[in-house]
Design a protein around this motif. Sequence first.
Motif, PDB file in Angstrom:
ATOM      1  N   TYR A 125       0.821  -1.218   0.000  1.00  0.00           N
ATOM      2  CA  TYR A 125       0.000   0.000   0.000  1.00  0.00           C
ATOM      3  C   TYR A 125       0.855   1.268   0.000  1.00  0.00           C
ATOM      4  O   TYR A 125       0.514   2.245  -0.683  1.00  0.00           O
ATOM      5  N   ALA A 126       1.938   1.275   0.745  1.00  0.00           N
ATOM      6  CA  ALA A 126       2.789   2.470   0.784  1.00  0.00           C
ATOM      7  C   ALA A 126       3.328   2.797  -0.605  1.00  0.00           C
ATOM      8  O   ALA A 126       3.229   3.939  -1.077  1.00  0.00           O
ATOM      9  N   ILE A 127       3.872   1.801  -1.280  1.00  0.00           N
ATOM     10  CA  ILE A 127       4.408   2.015  -2.626  1.00  0.00           C
ATOM     11  C   ILE A 127       3.269   2.252  -3.616  1.00  0.00           C
ATOM     12  O   ILE A 127       3.372   3.082  -4.522  1.00  0.00           O
ATOM     13  N   ASP A 135       3.301  13.186  -5.734  1.00  0.00           N
ATOM     14  CA  ASP A 135       3.799  14.420  -5.128  1.00  0.00           C
ATOM     15  C   ASP A 135       3.520  14.491  -3.625  1.00  0.00           C
ATOM     16  O   ASP A 135       3.731  15.548  -3.006  1.00  0.00           O
ATOM     17  N   THR A 136       3.042  13.398  -3.052  1.00  0.00           N
ATOM     18  CA  THR A 136       2.684  13.388  -1.627  1.00  0.00           C
ATOM     19  C   THR A 136       3.652  12.508  -0.846  1.00  0.00           C
ATOM     20  O   THR A 136       3.915  11.360  -1.223  1.00  0.00           O
ATOM     21  N   ASN A 137       4.182  13.041   0.245  1.00  0.00           N
ATOM     22  CA  ASN A 137       5.085  12.260   1.094  1.00  0.00           C
ATOM     23  C   ASN A 137       4.311  11.204   1.875  1.00  0.00           C
ATOM     24  O   ASN A 137       3.162  11.429   2.278  1.00  0.00           O
ATOM     25  N   ILE A 138       4.960  10.075   2.098  1.00  0.00           N
ATOM     26  CA  ILE A 138       4.316   8.930   2.749  1.00  0.00           C
ATOM     27  C   ILE A 138       5.187   8.456   3.911  1.00  0.00           C
ATOM     28  O   ILE A 138       6.419   8.375   3.784  1.00  0.00           O
ATOM     29  N   VAL A 139       4.541   8.143   5.030  1.00  0.00           N
ATOM     30  CA  VAL A 139       5.228   7.543   6.174  1.00  0.00           C
ATOM     31  C   VAL A 139       4.664   6.139   6.364  1.00  0.00           C
ATOM     32  O   VAL A 139       3.443   5.964   6.468  1.00  0.00           O
ATOM     33  N   ALA A 140       5.548   5.149   6.380  1.00  0.00           N
ATOM     34  CA  ALA A 140       5.134   3.753   6.518  1.00  0.00           C
ATOM     35  C   ALA A 140       5.651   3.195   7.839  1.00  0.00           C
ATOM     36  O   ALA A 140       6.874   3.159   8.073  1.00  0.00           O
ATOM     37  N   TYR A 141       4.723   2.767   8.700  1.00  0.00           N
ATOM     38  CA  TYR A 141       5.089   2.198   9.997  1.00  0.00           C
ATOM     39  C   TYR A 141       5.038   0.677   9.924  1.00  0.00           C
ATOM     40  O   TYR A 141       4.037   0.098   9.476  1.00  0.00           O
TER      41      TYR A 141
END
Length: 283
Positions: A125-127, A135-141
């Motif tokens: 999902y993150a990728i 253009d949106t930053n993503i944080v993956a925990y």
Amino acid sequence: MYSFLKHKNKKDNLNIAKPKTFRKYLLRTLVFGKYNIFFWFIIKIFYNFLSKLILKKFLQSLYNDCKVIAGPFKGIRYVEPISAGSSLIPKLLGTYEAEIIPTINSLKKNKYYKIINIGAAEGYYAIGFSLIFPDTNIVAYEINKETKELLDKMIKFNKKESQITTSENLCYEDFNKISSELRLLIFSDCEGYEHELFNNDIIKKFINSDLILEMHTNNFDKTTLEKNFEKSHYIERINSDKHMINISQYSDLIINLKDYINIYAENRSEYHYFIILRSKNHN
């Protein structure tokens, strides 16, 4: 060419064409004669064998390419044929958790300050969201150490290091620092932790945000989490039996429908469902 001989039959009084050659006679006898059951039995065995052979070849090709071939996340490349905590084949097919694909497609038009993926596993999902929102930053925990190592490899392999950051920590402390003015997209699959994480204080942080939460319960009763979100969000519950796969995406695959359905099937718990939470301030 055929010579026609008229045969009277008390049952159906049919006109039967009598083949001139032995080859044609044999073929007609096998297909329509008293041995036709045996003939079609052999054909069925051959067809099943051929289907399995084609399926094996298709799956081997799928594993060799290690690339998502359809769906909203089409184009994700896997560094190796491994999926953390779930089936790999539905992901490569692009049918993984297909019941929420219409929801994901409906979010494409939105603008988000940041996307947060809780329980990111290997990064499907993150990728995937990085492809939809470049253009949106993503944080993956991801708290599992080995899985996070795979997640980092996947991000690097897909050349998304500048867009996606990862964390092995619990997200609760970070959530407390979030401004409620921001519009975020939250995707959560944290194996039951959602009931503890999304308390009233955290919910206030997301009054302008949209959320997709995978729910882990032992019944279909409305949860406290859902009740607490009612004031600020429109809530839609999506069960796993609601989805429809768009077969047309796979029309160029040499594989029959029955085999296709078998390989995209996922192991789901009896009470598996998602809730879609759309901010009332933006929807």
